[in-house]
Design a protein around this motif. Structure first.
Motif, PDB file in Angstrom:
ATOM      1  N   ALA A 478      36.913 -21.636 -43.973  1.00  0.00           N
ATOM      2  CA  ALA A 478      36.538 -20.497 -44.808  1.00  0.00           C
ATOM      3  C   ALA A 478      36.921 -19.187 -44.122  1.00  0.00           C
ATOM      4  CB  ALA A 478      35.036 -20.531 -45.085  1.00  0.00           C
ATOM      5  N   GLY A 479      37.756 -18.408 -44.808  1.00  0.00           N
ATOM      6  CA  GLY A 479      38.151 -17.113 -44.270  1.00  0.00           C
ATOM      7  C   GLY A 479      39.242 -17.159 -43.230  1.00  0.00           C
ATOM      8  N   ALA A 480      39.761 -18.342 -42.896  1.00  0.00           N
ATOM      9  CA  ALA A 480      40.723 -18.458 -41.794  1.00  0.00           C
ATOM     10  C   ALA A 480      42.021 -17.711 -42.097  1.00  0.00           C
ATOM     11  CB  ALA A 480      41.011 -19.927 -41.495  1.00  0.00           C
ATOM     12  N   ARG A 481      42.564 -17.892 -43.298  1.00  0.00           N
ATOM     13  CA  ARG A 481      43.815 -17.230 -43.633  1.00  0.00           C
ATOM     14  C   ARG A 481      43.636 -15.716 -43.656  1.00  0.00           C
ATOM     15  NH1 ARG A 481      48.369 -19.257 -42.886  1.00  0.00           N
ATOM     16  NH2 ARG A 481      49.350 -18.241 -44.675  1.00  0.00           N
ATOM     17  N   SER A 482      42.530 -15.266 -44.187  1.00  0.00           N
ATOM     18  CA  SER A 482      42.253 -13.834 -44.229  1.00  0.00           C
ATOM     19  C   SER A 482      42.135 -13.259 -42.816  1.00  0.00           C
ATOM     20  CB  SER A 482      40.966 -13.573 -45.016  1.00  0.00           C
ATOM     21  OG  SER A 482      40.610 -12.205 -44.968  1.00  0.00           O
ATOM     22  N   PHE A 483      41.453 -13.992 -41.946  1.00  0.00           N
ATOM     23  CA  PHE A 483      41.298 -13.521 -40.571  1.00  0.00           C
ATOM     24  C   PHE A 483      42.645 -13.474 -39.861  1.00  0.00           C
ATOM     25  CE2 PHE A 483      40.280 -14.458 -36.031  1.00  0.00           C
ATOM     26  CZ  PHE A 483      39.699 -13.222 -35.750  1.00  0.00           C
ATOM     27  N   ALA A 484      43.494 -14.478 -40.094  1.00  0.00           N
ATOM     28  CA  ALA A 484      44.828 -14.478 -39.487  1.00  0.00           C
ATOM     29  C   ALA A 484      45.626 -13.263 -39.938  1.00  0.00           C
ATOM     30  CB  ALA A 484      45.563 -15.764 -39.846  1.00  0.00           C
ATOM     31  N   ARG A 485      45.506 -12.880 -41.202  1.00  0.00           N
ATOM     32  CA  ARG A 485      46.227 -11.707 -41.693  1.00  0.00           C
ATOM     33  C   ARG A 485      45.657 -10.413 -41.097  1.00  0.00           C
ATOM     34  NH1 ARG A 485      46.410 -14.971 -46.632  1.00  0.00           N
ATOM     35  NH2 ARG A 485      48.591 -15.562 -46.973  1.00  0.00           N
ATOM     36  N   ARG A 486      44.341 -10.395 -40.890  1.00  0.00           N
ATOM     37  CA  ARG A 486      43.748  -9.222 -40.244  1.00  0.00           C
ATOM     38  C   ARG A 486      44.244  -9.097 -38.812  1.00  0.00           C
ATOM     39  NH1 ARG A 486      37.734 -10.689 -41.188  1.00  0.00           N
ATOM     40  NH2 ARG A 486      37.372  -9.117 -39.563  1.00  0.00           N
ATOM     41  N   LEU A 487      44.389 -10.224 -38.124  1.00  0.00           N
ATOM     42  CA  LEU A 487      44.951 -10.194 -36.770  1.00  0.00           C
ATOM     43  C   LEU A 487      46.380  -9.662 -36.810  1.00  0.00           C
ATOM     44  CD1 LEU A 487      43.846 -13.530 -35.037  1.00  0.00           C
ATOM     45  CD2 LEU A 487      43.229 -11.207 -34.367  1.00  0.00           C
ATOM     46  N   LYS A 488      47.172 -10.148 -37.763  1.00  0.00           N
ATOM     47  CA  LYS A 488      48.550  -9.695 -37.891  1.00  0.00           C
ATOM     48  C   LYS A 488      48.603  -8.185 -38.104  1.00  0.00           C
ATOM     49  CE  LYS A 488      53.056  -9.886 -38.817  1.00  0.00           C
ATOM     50  NZ  LYS A 488      54.055 -10.057 -37.745  1.00  0.00           N
ATOM     51  N   ASP A 489      47.782  -7.687 -39.008  1.00  0.00           N
ATOM     52  CA  ASP A 489      47.789  -6.264 -39.306  1.00  0.00           C
ATOM     53  C   ASP A 489      47.333  -5.441 -38.108  1.00  0.00           C
ATOM     54  OD1 ASP A 489      48.700  -6.724 -41.850  1.00  0.00           O
ATOM     55  OD2 ASP A 489      46.710  -6.703 -42.772  1.00  0.00           O
ATOM     56  N   ALA A 490      46.414  -5.994 -37.318  1.00  0.00           N
ATOM     57  CA  ALA A 490      45.924  -5.264 -36.151  1.00  0.00           C
ATOM     58  C   ALA A 490      46.961  -5.242 -35.031  1.00  0.00           C
ATOM     59  CB  ALA A 490      44.627  -5.897 -35.651  1.00  0.00           C
ATOM     60  N   VAL A 491      47.604  -6.377 -34.781  1.00  0.00           N
ATOM     61  CA  VAL A 491      48.559  -6.481 -33.676  1.00  0.00           C
ATOM     62  C   VAL A 491      49.922  -5.936 -34.076  1.00  0.00           C
ATOM     63  CG1 VAL A 491      49.763  -8.125 -32.168  1.00  0.00           C
ATOM     64  CG2 VAL A 491      47.342  -8.445 -32.682  1.00  0.00           C
ATOM     65  N   ASP A 492      50.271  -6.099 -35.354  1.00  0.00           N
ATOM     66  CA  ASP A 492      51.613  -5.744 -35.824  1.00  0.00           C
ATOM     67  C   ASP A 492      51.498  -4.961 -37.132  1.00  0.00           C
ATOM     68  OD1 ASP A 492      54.318  -5.608 -36.242  1.00  0.00           O
ATOM     69  OD2 ASP A 492      54.610  -7.739 -36.656  1.00  0.00           O
ATOM     70  N   PRO A 493      50.951  -3.745 -37.092  1.00  0.00           N
ATOM     71  CA  PRO A 493      50.685  -3.009 -38.341  1.00  0.00           C
ATOM     72  C   PRO A 493      51.931  -2.707 -39.150  1.00  0.00           C
ATOM     73  CG  PRO A 493      50.423  -1.573 -36.415  1.00  0.00           C
ATOM     74  CD  PRO A 493      50.552  -2.968 -35.902  1.00  0.00           C
ATOM     75  N   HIS A 494      53.101  -2.595 -38.499  1.00  0.00           N
ATOM     76  CA  HIS A 494      54.344  -2.317 -39.213  1.00  0.00           C
ATOM     77  C   HIS A 494      55.116  -3.589 -39.555  1.00  0.00           C
ATOM     78  CE1 HIS A 494      53.640   1.864 -38.365  1.00  0.00           C
ATOM     79  NE2 HIS A 494      53.723   1.688 -37.063  1.00  0.00           N
ATOM     80  N   HIS A 495      54.536  -4.743 -39.229  1.00  0.00           N
ATOM     81  CA  HIS A 495      55.171  -6.049 -39.471  1.00  0.00           C
ATOM     82  C   HIS A 495      56.589  -6.070 -38.902  1.00  0.00           C
ATOM     83  CE1 HIS A 495      52.257  -7.744 -42.690  1.00  0.00           C
ATOM     84  NE2 HIS A 495      51.628  -7.012 -41.793  1.00  0.00           N
ATOM     85  N   VAL A 496      56.656  -5.733 -37.620  1.00  0.00           N
ATOM     86  CA  VAL A 496      57.925  -5.714 -36.903  1.00  0.00           C
ATOM     87  C   VAL A 496      58.444  -7.134 -36.689  1.00  0.00           C
ATOM     88  CG1 VAL A 496      58.962  -5.156 -34.643  1.00  0.00           C
ATOM     89  CG2 VAL A 496      57.400  -3.534 -35.754  1.00  0.00           C
ATOM     90  N   ILE A 497      57.540  -8.069 -36.418  1.00  0.00           N
ATOM     91  CA  ILE A 497      57.909  -9.469 -36.229  1.00  0.00           C
ATOM     92  C   ILE A 497      57.899 -10.164 -37.574  1.00  0.00           C
ATOM     93  CG2 ILE A 497      57.446 -11.602 -34.978  1.00  0.00           C
ATOM     94  CD1 ILE A 497      58.129  -9.177 -33.197  1.00  0.00           C
ATOM     95  N   ALA A 498      58.999 -10.788 -37.935  1.00  0.00           N
ATOM     96  CA  ALA A 498      59.130 -11.397 -39.257  1.00  0.00           C
ATOM     97  C   ALA A 498      58.076 -12.465 -39.473  1.00  0.00           C
ATOM     98  CB  ALA A 498      60.531 -11.986 -39.421  1.00  0.00           C
ATOM     99  N   ALA A 499      57.442 -12.411 -40.623  1.00  0.00           N
ATOM    100  CA  ALA A 499      56.505 -13.482 -40.988  1.00  0.00           C
ATOM    101  C   ALA A 499      57.270 -14.788 -41.055  1.00  0.00           C
ATOM    102  CB  ALA A 499      55.849 -13.172 -42.328  1.00  0.00           C
ATOM    103  N   GLY A 500      56.688 -15.832 -40.486  1.00  0.00           N
ATOM    104  CA  GLY A 500      57.391 -17.106 -40.394  1.00  0.00           C
ATOM    105  C   GLY A 500      56.881 -18.130 -41.373  1.00  0.00           C
ATOM    106  N   ARG A 501      56.986 -19.373 -40.969  1.00  0.00           N
ATOM    107  CA  ARG A 501      56.597 -20.470 -41.852  1.00  0.00           C
ATOM    108  C   ARG A 501      55.102 -20.549 -42.079  1.00  0.00           C
ATOM    109  NH1 ARG A 501      60.868 -21.733 -38.905  1.00  0.00           N
ATOM    110  NH2 ARG A 501      62.516 -23.079 -39.729  1.00  0.00           N
ATOM    111  N   TYR A 502      54.328 -19.966 -41.211  1.00  0.00           N
ATOM    112  CA  TYR A 502      52.900 -20.259 -41.222  1.00  0.00           C
ATOM    113  C   TYR A 502      52.033 -19.027 -41.496  1.00  0.00           C
ATOM    114  CZ  TYR A 502      55.274 -23.973 -38.809  1.00  0.00           C
ATOM    115  OH  TYR A 502      56.173 -24.967 -38.492  1.00  0.00           O
ATOM    116  N   ALA A 503      52.661 -17.871 -41.781  1.00  0.00           N
ATOM    117  CA  ALA A 503      51.867 -16.653 -41.956  1.00  0.00           C
ATOM    118  C   ALA A 503      52.130 -16.024 -43.324  1.00  0.00           C
ATOM    119  CB  ALA A 503      52.227 -15.664 -40.867  1.00  0.00           C
TER     120      ALA A 503
END
Length: 503
Positions: A478-503
């Motif tokens: 529950a909430g795992a995918r949402s939390f992963a996206r929040r981590l992505k936005d926090a660490v990589d706010p400009h999405h410099v690293i291309a989203a891959g197979r799992y994000a």
């Protein structure tokens, strides 16, 4: 996500100019001969520069390829993209041997590719304490060669000897001893803002600290496995204790005995009669290993002292005969030059002992092409679900593969990698001719496998580039995918690293 401008706008011209300027700066970092630009005539229309791929997946639009040679090169290139103003994200690969899942291709269009094969240094190695610090371009053949004759060995895979150790571990590939992610003890990572960090355990020159991945506090190594939170530039990898003796017991059983035979193998695993990853091949996959026509093949590894190996292989032979499930039992193929499967058995045992075959004989038998020509000439797709280790579940998985054959006429190869008492990595393979409609039919089979296996609850643990959307369709906490996206936005706010197979 970086949004590409519409064709023909002033914004596009500005974005294209920005991209070319950044690539020119990258060329100053890595060398002009280590950056590939789109052809002039394709300016404004991104063109792929990665060549063909063995799965015949759609080629993604790529805006440039950068080939760094050091971690500092990677850090400086990532830093060029860190402000988010460049209309492309960075996609990194190690050696590009992710055959059947996309090879070198990014998951999405509009990337600048970081080819990390030039980061090929074995920075440090300690065979006594059991670790090596390696970069993404280091192959399993190179690292294994340094452990020859020592008390340690590498957990090798059954893939080509010339594939990346780091890249395979980061995608949770399976070695012959266990899942390779278990061998990662530390990672060196360039974060999206260009900062270089190290997580997990790393060797210290002046202090022989014990090799322990997790340290204190949150364990961060796993954040960068199947992840788009950074670019890994090196890893500390475990070297396993080398057994004094090793033997692989070969068994065969009929297809109508899948449930009972696999249940018997599970009993051996739970009672500690085996070592490493037990492998079970259906009749298609067994051909490359000299399996009897129409029969399933089992490889059971036992190791330890010579006395333990003699005892365990003898016990397994008795148990197999007593069960009346196996039509052939042999533990001497590798030592008997007259045995029909002698050459294959020798290669299999050497691989379990940490020595990949540099000639790739078994790899070529399975894929039909040498590794260096597989992307150009081969046709190969993977589907990789996890199945509960029970006779009933594995029989059901076999039924699903048979259902696909009945619907499409394609009989897939299946290798069951036993990862413990409770779970099996089910490797489903499709070889196809690149000409005509064979590739399209194979991709339809792949779609059907996803539907059937996921519907049964047998979920994939690795995705190919055409099925990245399934990450949102599979159940998670529950909430795992949402939390992963929040981590992505926090660490990589400009999405410099291309989203891959799992994000």
């Amino acid at each position: 996500m970086t949004v590409l401008p519409e064709a023909g706008t002033r914004h596009e011209e500005s974005a294209t100019g920005r991209l070319r300027a950044v690539l020119a700066q990258a060329a100053q970092v890595v060398g002009a001969d280590r950056v590939t630009y789109p052809d002039e005539e394709t300016t404004g229309t991104p063109a792929t520069m990665l060549g063909p791929n063995a799965g015949l997946h759609r080629s993604r639009a790529v805006f440039g390829v950068v080939r760094p040679q050091t971690a500092e090169d990677v850090r400086r290139v990532v830093e060029l993209f860190a402000d988010g103003e460049t209309p492309a994200a960075l996609h990194a690969f190690s050696t590009g041997g992710n055959w059947g899942l996309g090879s070198r291709e990014p998951a999405r269009d509009g990337a600048v590719v970081l080819d990390l094969s030039g980061l090929d240094q074995i920075r440090d190695i300690d065979v006594v304490r059991g670790w090596a610090v390696v970069e993404p371009g280091v192959t399993q053949a190179r690292l294994a060669r340094l452990t020859e004759g020592s008390e340690r060995m590498l957990n090798v895979t059954a893939s080509s000897a010339h594939t990346s150790v780091v890249g395979n571990a980061l995608d949770r590939g399976v070695g012959l001893r266990h899942q390779r992610v278990e061998d990662l003890t530390g990672l060196e990572v360039v974060l999206p803002d260009g900062e270089l960090i190290r997580v997990g355990w790393w060797p210290e020159q002046d202090r022989p600290t014990p090799v322990y991945t997790h340290g204190l506090g949150p364990s961060l190594v796993q954040l960068f496995v199947q992840s788009d939170l950074g670019v890994v530039t090196a890893a500390t990898v475990r070297l396993l204790p080398r057994p004094e003796a090793l033997r692989v017991v070969r068994l065969a059983f009929a297809p109508d005995k899948v449930e009972a035979a696999t249940a018997e193998v599970r009993r051996w695993v739970t009672q500690g009669l085996t070592r490493g990853v037990v492998k079970i091949y259906n009749e298609v996959a067994a051909r490359a290993y000299g399996g009897e026509p129409g029969q399933y093949l089992v490889h059971v590894c036992v190791d330890g002292t010579p006395e333990v190996v003699d005892a365990l292989s003898g016990i397994l032979a008795v148990e197999a005969v007593r069960s009346r499930l196996f039509g052939a039992v042999s533990d001497s193929d590798a030592t008997d030059p007259a045995a029909a499967g002698h050459d294959v058995a020798v290669r299999v045992e050497r691989a379990y002992a940490g020595d990949p075959d540099p000639t790739d004989a078994l790899f070529e038998a399975k894929t039909g092409r040498p590794a260096v020509r597989l992307d150009e000439e081969g046709g190969f797709l993977f589907f990789l679900p996890l199945v509960p280790f029970s006779g009933a579940a594995l029989a059901r998985a076999d039924e699903l593969v048979e259902q696909v054959r009945a619907e499409t006429g394609i009989r897939c190869g299946v290798t069951l990698n036993v990862l413990g008492a409770d779970v099996v990595d089910c490797v489903v393979t499709m070889r196809f001719a690149r000409e005509g409609e064979e590739a399209e039919r194979a991709h339809r089979v792949l779609d059907r496998l996803y539907e059937l296996f996921v519907g049964e609850g047998f979920l994939p643990y690795r995705l190919d580039i055409d099925h990245t959307g399934w990450a949102d369709r599979l159940p998670a906490g529950a909430g795992a995918r949402s939390f992963a996206r929040r981590l992505k936005d926090a660490v990589d706010p400009h999405h410099v690293i291309a989203a891959g197979r799992y994000a």
